[in-house]
Scaffold this active site. Structure first.
Site, PDB file in Angstrom:
ATOM      1  N   PRO A 414       0.828  -1.218   0.000  1.00 46.19           N
ATOM      2  CG  PRO A 414      -0.047  -1.099   2.152  1.00 46.19           C
ATOM      3  CD  PRO A 414       0.617  -2.033   1.200  1.00 46.19           C
ATOM      4  CD  GLN A 491      -2.877  -0.120   4.555  1.00 50.90           C
ATOM      5  OE1 GLN A 491      -2.698   0.984   4.054  1.00 50.90           O
ATOM      6  NE2 GLN A 491      -1.915  -0.811   5.133  1.00 50.90           N
ATOM      7  CE1 TYR A 572      -0.489   7.672   9.696  1.00 54.97           C
ATOM      8  CE2 TYR A 572       0.019   5.478   8.876  1.00 54.97           C
ATOM      9  CZ  TYR A 572       0.187   6.849   8.817  1.00 54.97           C
ATOM     10  OH  TYR A 572       1.026   7.405   7.898  1.00 54.97           O
ATOM     11  NE  ARG A 620       1.859  -2.918   5.815  1.00 52.69           N
ATOM     12  CZ  ARG A 620       2.649  -2.368   4.885  1.00 52.69           C
ATOM     13  NH1 ARG A 620       2.866  -1.075   4.876  1.00 52.69           N
ATOM     14  NH2 ARG A 620       3.210  -3.105   3.958  1.00 52.69           N
TER      15      ARG A 620
END
Ligand code: FAD
Ligand code: FMN
Length: 763
Positions: A414, A491, A572, A620
């Protein structure tokens, strides 16, 4: 020059010889604590190439050494009772004692004085009475210790225990690694012939196994008897022998990796193991010592003074030492972690062992032993369910997750494009992803697509939160399905504290110059002092964001994406819950790893409930915060993966870092693959590796060694959308499918590649 050499190992003797060869007027004395012929150790491994270098320095001693060289080409690995042999490895070895006796003779012939049984505890008197002093006194160098504050040695005592033994049993057909499972754990041997009647037999095991066997309390004889019992099946009734008379107790030691910040002080220079050591499993300690001795002698004659000579010596040899030490570290870590690999199939185990130092690549193995490698490739293909053409590189093996069937193992990782308008993908995205889907990779990811406008990283990030987003993404998915064999993965993520920042090619992770939107995260911890402090999410925030993940997943399902990935890495929002660096919560969502993973797993379960049952979901993660024990460590990432696996996550996309500005990543080729390797082989969970993987060779070696199931390449796909098709050309694989309109281009490229190959050029 009046020279004192402290230590008559390979480094000291060969330095003395090299000096005298350059100027017979030098007055050189070598001091050695032992007697001339009571050296420890058995055989040492050198290469034909090293000996050629030595011949250029001193043809006489090189010719003598060559006369006693034992050569062998094969490596045999005995594992689970299966003996696998590969060839083309080209080693040669000589008895350590023989080597030293030859070097002593040569030194004497040249007029060098050798003083044995002379223990030198302190180099300082010699520094006062000689022009030059060489500290060649080995791993536990007193010369180094005397000036420790100058040399600043960094000594890393490694985990395994080993003992250097010899045997009359023949291992003359191959360098042999033997792995034996005992009642107290695994014990292994590195065995190689170095003289017609004698072979080296190094026995090694983990510290726990060593303790469980009680080796610490055994006498040397008891210890040898235990090793004889363990390896009885391989010794043909021959005894094991020790000659480490200088070591106390049972002679087991831990390998110390030595590196010094400096190698010289005033008129003293460190040489050989005293300055830097390389683990025996790559057999380069003696090579390093000999080649450094030549280099130092050279510079002492080419440079105007000692200081200049030492400077050159240090700068020239340090690079080579670090290169070898890096390979040696990979190799020794492989042995330290070998229990992780012992359940692998013998073919894969063997491949993993041969490529452990990362100096031998997949194509390099093909050059050494094409037949063996072909067999290993065929094994990999059949195990992957390919029965048509098994003679293909591992990257072209199919892979299945739930009902998703990938035609190969290459993944377009990604990558945010920062080209969206209000979260809506544009023609840029269509053109960009369509090209990558045509490029041959089995799986193409779209970038992190955000579950809400505030969940975007930048104003240019794509979303899954408005009807027009679904329309635009569906157009792409339909094209990929209609026109290519690639599968496409969405994603989804939320930026958390790293949101409201600038486009990637502006100042990444820096706040927007104006119009920032408020951000939230697990706790009120800002990404950097320059970024906003996020609001610590309350339960209502958590429920709302969970709902947004679900809505996005539903949208992705309606678009027809083949796979979904939940982004829980790189600092994140979900990652901010996982890492203790940013999760300071005191409720059920903070503290223990179980608690820190609670919210990401709640999101996963909610998403899984709406995502089609036949399609897989990946997560991930950042497997290493790169801040030491304070953050997520590779060991903890194994526990993270176990929890994901138990929850039903189909594959773990193993990335690392980007969770803290305090991180100190150690970059290098395939630098994050080790985390994927560990997770895959300790949990049995399917993994994807990513990070500085850019050559077909890297991809193939990762797959065949069982270090990952899929391999993601990001930046290489920015530079070349057709990376996989081009890799196939490079490997001469013609079974990849090119888009029909491009067939003429394909044919020309293969023709050019063939022509270049016949002319010895690279594609
Ligand atoms: C188990 C094992 C297997 C190995 N296998 C290989 C291999 O296959 N191939 C390879 O290339 N390398 C191998 N090595 C590494 C290799 O032995 C060393 O890297 C190499 O010997 C380094 O040479 P050196 O002269 O620096 O040190 P050493 O060989 O250790 O020589 C140092 C000398 O200094 C003497 N000395 C020490 N202190 C004093 C003192 N205070 N006063 C006087 N004399 C002193 C010692 O007695 C010794 O003779 C192996 C090492 C081990 C432990
Ligand atoms: C321009 C760019 C954008 C990226 N965007 C994302 C992203 O949206 N989601 C993600 O998980 N990783 C993202 N990454 C990280 C990559 O997927 C990959 O993990 C990283 O670049 C290392 O792989 P490489 O060495 O092959 O480039 C991005 C990387 C680049 C270079």
């Amino acid at each position: 020059m009046k020279v004192a050499v402290l230590g008559a190992g390979p480094a000291g003797l060969y330095f003395a010889i090299s000096m005298k060869r350059r100027n017979p007027a030098h007055e050189i004395t070598v001091f050695e604590r032992n007697r001339p012929d009571d050296t420890f150790g058995w055989g040492v491994v050198l290469s034909a190439e090293t000996l050629d270098n030595l011949a250029a320095n001193d043809a006489v001693s090189a010719a003598w050494i060559r006369e006693y060289f034992a050569y062998w080409d094969d490596i045999a690995v005995v594992h689970k009772g299966v003996r696998t042999v590969s060839t083309g490895h080209g080693f040669c070895g000589i008895g350590r004692k023989r080597l030293l006796l030859l070097l002593q003779r040569r030194a004497r012939d040249l007029g060098i004085e050798l003083v044995f049984e002379s223990e030198i505890a302190d180099p300082r008197p010699f520094m006062a009475s000689h022009d030059l002093v060489i500290g060649a006194d080995g791993l536990n160098s007193h010369s180094r210790a005397t000036f420790a504050e100058v040399f600043k040695p960094d000594i890393d005592v490694r985990k395994c225990k080993f003992v250097w033994l010899g045997t009359r049993q023949k291992f003359d057909d191959a360098f042999t690694f033997i792995f034996e499972e005992t009642e107290h754990g695994w014990v292994w041997a590195h065995a190689y012939q170095f003289e017609p009647e004698t072979a080296t037999f190094i026995v090694e095991c983990s510290e726990q196994t060593w303790a469980a066997w009680g080796f610490a309390d055994m006498t040397r004889e008891q210890s040898i008897a235990a090793c004889e019992r363990i390896f009885a099946r391989h010794l043909g009734g021959q005894r094991l022998m020790s000659n480490a008379g200088h070591l106390r107790g049972s002679a087991w030691i831990n390998f110390p990796r030595v590196l010094c910040e400096r190698w010289s002080h005033k008129n003293l220079a460190l040489l050989g193991d005293a300055s830097a050591s390389a683990h025996f499993s790559i057999g380069s300690g003696t090579k390093l010592a000999l080649e450094s001795a030549v280099a130092l002698a050279d510079y002492l004659h080419s440079e105007p003074n000692l200081e200049a000579a030492f400077d050159k010596y240090e700068s020239a040899r340090r690079t080579e030492v670090l290169r070898l030490q890096s390979a040696a570290r990979n190799s020794l870590e492989w042995f330290e972690d070998v229990e992780r690999y012992l359940d692998l199939d013998p073919v894969q185990f063997n491949y993993s062992l041969l490529t452990r130092s990362q100096r031998i690549s997949h194509e390099n193995l093909r050059l050494r032993d094409p037949e063996w490698l072909g067999g290993a490739e065929a094994w990999f293909q059949s195990r992957s369910g390919n029965t048509d053409n098994v003679r293909r590189a591992p990257m072209f093996a199919p892979f299945q997750l739930r009902d998703l069937k990938l035609k190969n193992r290459v993944v377009v990782s990604p990558m945010a494009q920062y080209k969206a308008v209000d979260g809506c993908p544009t023609d840029w995205h269509f053109a960009h992803y369509a090209e990558r889907a045509k490029g041959g990779a089995g799986l193409v990811y779209i970038e992190m697509t955000c579950v809400s406008p505030e969940g975007r990283i930048t104003p240019g990030c794509t979303g899954f939160y408005a009807p027009e987003h679904q329309i635009a993404w569906k157009r792409l998915v339909d094209f990929v399905h209609a026109e290519t064999e690639a599968k496409i993965c969405a994603q989804i993520g939320h930026s958390g504290a790293k949101g409201s920042t600038q486009l990637g090619w502006h100042q990444a992770d820096a706040p927007l110059p104006g119009g920032n939107w408020p951000v939230m995260a697990a706790s009120a911890v800002g990404w950097s002092p320059a970024n906003q402090v996020p609001r610590a999410m309350d339960r209502a925030d958590m429920a709302r964001v969970l709902g947004q993940f679900v809505t996005s997943a539903e949208m992705a399902a309606r678009c027809g994406f083949d796979m979904l990935e939940i982004h829980a890495a790189h600092g994140y929002l979900l990652s901010s819950f996982i890492t203790p660096l940013t999760n300071h919560r005191t409720d059920d969502y903070g503290g223990s790893l179980q608690n820190r993973l609670r919210y990401p797993l709640e999101v996963f379960h909610a998403v899984r409930a709406v995502w089609p049952a036949h399609k897989p979901i990946s997560m991930r993660i950042s497997a290493n915060d790169w801040v030491g024990e304070e953050g997520v460590t590779p060991a903890e990432s194994v526990e993270i993966a176990r929890l994901l696996q138990t929850a039903g996550v189909d594959i773990c996309d193993v990335s690392a870092g980007q969770t803290s500005i305090r991180a100190h990543p150690v970059y290098g080729r395939m630098f994050q693959t080790t985390f994927s390797d560990r997770i895959r082989n300790e949990t049995g969970m399917a993994t994807m590796a990513v990070g500085n993987i850019y050559e077909p060779d890297h991809v193939n070696s990762i797959l065949l060694a069982g270090r990952a199931d899929l391999v993601c390449l990001a930046r290489p796909h920015l530079a070349d959308p057709y990376w996989t098709l081009h890799a196939a050309v490079q490997l001469g694989d013609r079974d990849v499918k090119w888009p029909d309109p491009y067939l003429a281009g394909r044919d020309q490229l293969y023709r050019l590649a063939e022509r270049n190959a016949t002319m010895g050029l690279k594609v």
